[in-house]
Design a protein around this motif. Structure first.
Motif, PDB file in Angstrom:
ATOM      1  N   TYR A 196       6.328   6.537  -0.555  1.00  0.00           N
ATOM      2  CA  TYR A 196       6.310   7.126  -1.888  1.00  0.00           C
ATOM      3  C   TYR A 196       5.263   6.464  -2.772  1.00  0.00           C
ATOM      4  O   TYR A 196       4.945   5.287  -2.622  1.00  0.00           O
ATOM      5  CB  TYR A 196       7.672   6.971  -2.566  1.00  0.00           C
ATOM      6  N   GLY A 197       4.782   7.235  -3.729  1.00  0.00           N
ATOM      7  CA  GLY A 197       4.000   6.673  -4.813  1.00  0.00           C
ATOM      8  C   GLY A 197       4.962   6.335  -5.941  1.00  0.00           C
ATOM      9  O   GLY A 197       5.980   5.690  -5.727  1.00  0.00           O
ATOM     10  N   LYS A 198       4.690   6.815  -7.131  1.00  0.00           N
ATOM     11  CA  LYS A 198       5.634   6.642  -8.225  1.00  0.00           C
ATOM     12  C   LYS A 198       6.807   7.582  -8.002  1.00  0.00           C
ATOM     13  O   LYS A 198       6.624   8.761  -7.708  1.00  0.00           O
ATOM     14  CB  LYS A 198       4.955   6.927  -9.570  1.00  0.00           C
ATOM     15  N   THR A 199       7.994   7.061  -8.151  1.00  0.00           N
ATOM     16  CA  THR A 199       9.165   7.873  -7.849  1.00  0.00           C
ATOM     17  C   THR A 199      10.352   7.445  -8.691  1.00  0.00           C
ATOM     18  O   THR A 199      10.341   6.369  -9.305  1.00  0.00           O
ATOM     19  CB  THR A 199       9.530   7.754  -6.352  1.00  0.00           C
ATOM     20  N   ALA A 258      10.885  -0.028  -4.580  1.00  0.00           N
ATOM     21  CA  ALA A 258       9.706  -0.183  -3.730  1.00  0.00           C
ATOM     22  C   ALA A 258       9.444  -1.646  -3.400  1.00  0.00           C
ATOM     23  O   ALA A 258       8.983  -1.978  -2.301  1.00  0.00           O
ATOM     24  CB  ALA A 258       8.487   0.432  -4.423  1.00  0.00           C
ATOM     25  N   ARG A 283       7.794   1.673  -0.394  1.00  0.00           N
ATOM     26  CA  ARG A 283       6.418   1.465  -0.840  1.00  0.00           C
ATOM     27  C   ARG A 283       5.435   2.244   0.027  1.00  0.00           C
ATOM     28  O   ARG A 283       4.453   2.812  -0.459  1.00  0.00           O
ATOM     29  CB  ARG A 283       6.079  -0.027  -0.786  1.00  0.00           C
ATOM     30  N   HIS A 302       0.832  -1.192   0.000  1.00  0.00           N
ATOM     31  CA  HIS A 302       0.000   0.000   0.000  1.00  0.00           C
ATOM     32  C   HIS A 302       0.875   1.255   0.000  1.00  0.00           C
ATOM     33  O   HIS A 302       1.665   1.456   0.926  1.00  0.00           O
ATOM     34  CB  HIS A 302      -0.929   0.042   1.217  1.00  0.00           C
ATOM     35  N   SER A 303       0.742   2.063  -1.017  1.00  0.00           N
ATOM     36  CA  SER A 303       1.398   3.357  -1.021  1.00  0.00           C
ATOM     37  C   SER A 303       0.614   4.316  -0.132  1.00  0.00           C
ATOM     38  O   SER A 303      -0.623   4.327  -0.142  1.00  0.00           O
ATOM     39  CB  SER A 303       1.453   3.908  -2.446  1.00  0.00           C
ATOM     40  N   GLU A 329      10.042   1.131  -9.106  1.00  0.00           N
ATOM     41  CA  GLU A 329       9.229  -0.014  -8.685  1.00  0.00           C
ATOM     42  C   GLU A 329      10.089  -1.099  -8.060  1.00  0.00           C
ATOM     43  O   GLU A 329       9.688  -1.756  -7.097  1.00  0.00           O
ATOM     44  CB  GLU A 329       8.461  -0.578  -9.879  1.00  0.00           C
TER      45      GLU A 329
END
Length: 397
Positions: free
Chosen positions: A312-315, A302, A309, A100-101, A299
């Protein structure tokens, strides 16, 4: 009387001047932070699969949040906020599921100025058959640190020790020790890195690990994850002063900065040296090198780290390797121990200035010839004047 007063005034100002010079070059800083240490903040249970340490470093009008986590690969996350009242909130059921982000937040979210995370992702080993210290085709299968069995965090104030092992390690271990600081200072043992209240120190060591080749050398892979400006370039600075780290005249800095700006937002700093004994000595020092940072999959970072994870979301992510030992240096099997130290901090990295000892030596080395030249010039002038006066005729009475 006025002349005497002026003389006393000059004499009284001399100690003040010397004190000012010493304070300018001693590298001291009076800024400090109040530290609050919390293990598994807000958790109603002991989390399975790894723990989370939160050190809240509160300044006058800002806060640094240091989060050190062993959910997956060991990760240190540093979040800088513009308020002294920001807090960390964790949704533990989502956090331990590691899918879970947003399960870990720093609130208020609008107060976050900058964040940087460093993932200790892999330990690599290679057989240096030809003693070239060049890991090419002789790399052995890597140790994925996300798959290690990690101990519980052992706390001692704002210092935490984490050790882990893989099945192939036999009785050996890989350990990381995090230290967070209230104020500026210097490490007690080599490499004696200079730190500030805006930085933390991580010591990494391999102890008693069974090598898989007769001429094994190791590399440590690091991944840096950030928001808009991740750590993306390494700068190497040189100095002529090696008082605190003998024989080492360089410092490496992995930094993040806004596009087109010279202002550093966050950094990882180290000196290019490792040690082959738990109690470092000059004889046990071994050089280390780093590769250039390269873009990595956010990804993948993460997936390796539960903390990445969660926060951060997309990074974006960048990765580099630090290799230990050069050609001709002893192999890991000589002592079965290897240690390396780095700083992780916010803002500009701390920089060593010349120490008072070095400054005094420079003053003596440069000042003595000047004084000798001055005294010699005066002596020559006096001698010439005396010779000229004795050469003239005396009047006859």
């Amino acid at each position: 009387m006025a002349a005497a007063a002026k003389k006393r005034s000059r004499g009284a100002s001399s100690p003040v001047y010397l004190l000012l010079v010493f304070s300018l070059f001693s590298g001291g800083h009076s800024f400090s932070r109040q530290l609050v240490v919390e293990l598994n903040p807000g958790s109603p249970f002991t989390p399975p699969g790894g723990e989370l340490l939160h050190v809240r470093a509160v300044g006058d009008n800002d806060t640094l949040h240091f989060l050190f986590c062993s959910q997956g690969a060991p990760t240190l996350l540093l979040v800088h906020t513009n308020t002294s009242s920001s807090t960390v909130k964790v949704n533990w059921s989502q956090f331990v599921s590691r899918n879970h982000s947003g399960s870990l937040k720093v609130e208020p979210e609008s107060s976050v100025l900058h964040s940087t995370a460093v993932v200790f992702s892999r330990l690599l080993e290679y057989d240096d058959v030809n003693d070239t210290a060049e890991p090419t085709s002789d790399l052995l299968p890597p140790y994925e640190l996300q798959d290690f069995s990690w101990s519980r965090l052992r706390l001692s104030g704002p210092t935490a020790l984490l050790c882990g092992a893989a099945a192939a390690f036999a009785n050996g271990s890989l350990c990381l020790q995090l230290s967070v600081f209230e104020s500026a200072g210097r490490g007690q043992s080599w490499p004696r890195l200079l730190h500030t209240a805006n930085s933390s120190q991580v010591g990494v060591w391999i102890d008693g690990v069974l090598p898989r080749a007769n001429r094994s050398r190791f590399l440590l892979e690091l991944q840096a994850v950030g928001g808009a400006y991740p750590l993306s370039r390494v700068e190497v600075h040189r100095s002529i002063d090696d008082e605190f780290t003998p024989s080492i005249f360089k410092v490496s800095q992995w930094v993040s900065a806004e596009n087109g700006s010279s202002d550093v937002l966050g950094f990882v700093q180290w000196k290019p040296v490792a040690y082959r004994q738990p109690a470092p000595t000059l004889e046990d020092a071994t050089p280390c090198r780093h590769s250039d940072p390269r873009p990595q999959s956010g990804e993948a970072a993460a997936a390796a780290s539960g903390l990445i994870r969660a926060f951060y979301g997309k990074t974006e992510a960048f990765g580099l390797n630090v290799s230990f030992g050069l050609a001709g240096e002893p192999f890991y099997d000589s002592t079965k121990f290897l240690s390396w130290t780095l700083l992780v901090g916010s803002g500009s990295p701390p920089m060593d200035s010349f120490s008072p000892l070095v400054l005094s030596m420079m003053a003596v080395g440069l000042g003595t010839p000047l004084i000798l030249l001055l005294v010699g010039g005066v002596y020559v002038c006096v001698r010439k004047r005396a010779a000229a006066s004795t050469a003239t005729y005396e009047p006859i009475n």
